[in-house]
Design a protein around this motif. Structure first.
Motif, PDB file in Angstrom:
ATOM      1  N   TYR A  76     -11.313  -3.552  -1.390  1.00  0.00           N
ATOM      2  CA  TYR A  76     -10.318  -2.546  -2.218  1.00  0.00           C
ATOM      3  C   TYR A  76     -11.406  -1.636  -3.204  1.00  0.00           C
ATOM      4  N   VAL A 128      -2.978  -6.333  -2.786  1.00  0.00           N
ATOM      5  CA  VAL A 128      -2.918  -5.646  -1.497  1.00  0.00           C
ATOM      6  C   VAL A 128      -3.845  -6.258  -0.523  1.00  0.00           C
ATOM      7  N   LEU A 150       0.994  -1.360   0.093  1.00  0.00           N
ATOM      8  CA  LEU A 150       0.003   0.052  -0.126  1.00  0.00           C
ATOM      9  C   LEU A 150       0.950   1.123  -0.036  1.00  0.00           C
TER      10      LEU A 150
END
Length: 372
Positions: A106, A191, A88
């Motif tokens: 996300y 992520v 991130l």
């Protein structure tokens, strides 16, 4: 370019969008508003503001919003457990903690967010999701979409295109959900994968699922089409004008006190400090001069700060005094790479002017920082 123009031509019956100065004073019944901001903190602050200030006995509200790349965790989640924090930071993707429960999602501009505000008595998330499905079917009848008992929306009976979370106040409530349109699935999967090992926590874990973008199923769709279709269905069900009011979440004259709400959502104390207590028990495999050292690390972290710290180093690897200062300095500090970097840089000045000792110190500190 021609294809995009054609798409727009095919969607001429678009809902009217206009800015408004006092949206909460409109006629009773229902209201559809859309944020002109793509900032995750500003849009989450709008949710808080509406929940805290609007009279939902008189007006039910649908809030439409989109964010630039961000990972949003639930109120009771652990960011170290839920996502790849290092990635991130590298990609400059924001991390936010919302006030509702549920799992981690996300967001990017290929993701639509919908928030349904009602009184607590009228709160009904299943009906909201059925409304979204009905809007999608009205727009594209061949789409195979349905709501599950877990309050997800599935595409083709297999792929998750929408997740749900909610906040229930004493008298007010809101239910928000996502809609995957054209999100970057590679970034999403990257992520939302924590590299952390040896973390134990009672925080709410996310449930992994197969996902798919709606635009993969039907490339002729656009985000504007979907927003307008949902707004139209909401207006029909609430018997109100098919009209979207645009709002600026940074406008203090429109939303008094919104700046403070936005700032609070960005603080370390909220994003990380609200993490439920957790413990770490891991082994750092440090490579030093062609050999591998196993360094055991045990920590308890409360409110995002290191409450207990134990580092099991090989005997004589560091002077006892320096090791003690490291443990002492870490205890009570933020479980945060920036703060730890500052601490270890300061402690390095206590080291004797010895190149090998400095190399060992840096190796240990780099591994500790990487842990965070």
């Amino acid at each position: 370019m021609v294809l995009q123009s054609l798409k727009n031509c095919l969607w001429l019956p678009c809902v009217l969008r206009t800015p408004k100065a006092c949206f909460w004073s409109t006629a009773s019944g229902g209201l559809i508003i859309q944020s002109v901001s793509n900032d995750v903190y500003q849009n989450l602050a709008v949710e808080d503001w509406i929940h805290d200030h609007m009279d939902l006995e008189k007006q039910q509200v649908l809030f439409l919003w989109r964010n630039s790349p961000a990972v949003v965790i639930g109120r009771h989640q652990n960011p170290w457990q839920e996502c790849n924090l290092k990635l991130l930071r590298q990609k400059n993707i924001k991390l936010a903690r919302r006030r509702s429960g549920g799992g981690t999602v996300y967001h990017d501009l290929g993701n639509i967010n919908l928030t349904f505000f009602t009184t607590r008595k009228k709160y009904e998330r299943m009906e909201n999701l059925k409304l979204v499905v009905k809007a999608l079917k009205a727009l594209r009848p061949p789409l195979d979409v349905h709501v599950t008992d877990r309050y997800d929306i599935l595409l083709d009976r297999k792929y998750k295109i929408s997740g749900t979370a909610a906040k229930l106040g004493r008298t007010s409530a809101y239910h928000h959900c996502t809609l995957l349109c054209n999100a970057d699935k590679f970034v999403l999967s990257s992520v939302l994968k924590s590299p952390f090992k040896g973390l134990k926590s009672n925080a709410t874990p996310s449930v992994p699922a197969l996902v798919k973008n709606l635009f993969e199923e039907d490339p002729s769709l656009t985000s504007e089409m979907l927003l307008d279709a949902i707004a139209k269905e909401y207006a029909m069900q609430h018997q109100i004008d098919h009209h979207i009011t645009l709002i600026n979440p940074a406008d203090e004259t429109l939303l008094p006190g919104i700046s403070n709400k936005t700032q609070e959502l960005q603080t370390w104390e909220w994003v990380y400090g609200k993490t439920p207590k957790f413990s770490i028990s891991t082994c750092l495999n440090m490579v030093y001069k062609d050999s591998v050292l196993d360094v055991k690390v045990n920590m308890d972290v409360k409110h995002g700060r290191i409450e207990v710290c134990n580092i099991d180093l090989p005997e004589q690897w560091l002077p006892p005094g320096l090791y003690s200062e490291l443990v002492k300095s870490l205890t009570g500090s933020k479980f945060c790479p920036n703060e730890t970097t500052t601490l270890v840089t300061t402690l390095l000045r206590l080291c004797p002017q010895d190149d090998e000792l400095h190399s060992r110190w840096r190796l240990l500190c780099e591994n500790m920082i990487r842990l965070m």
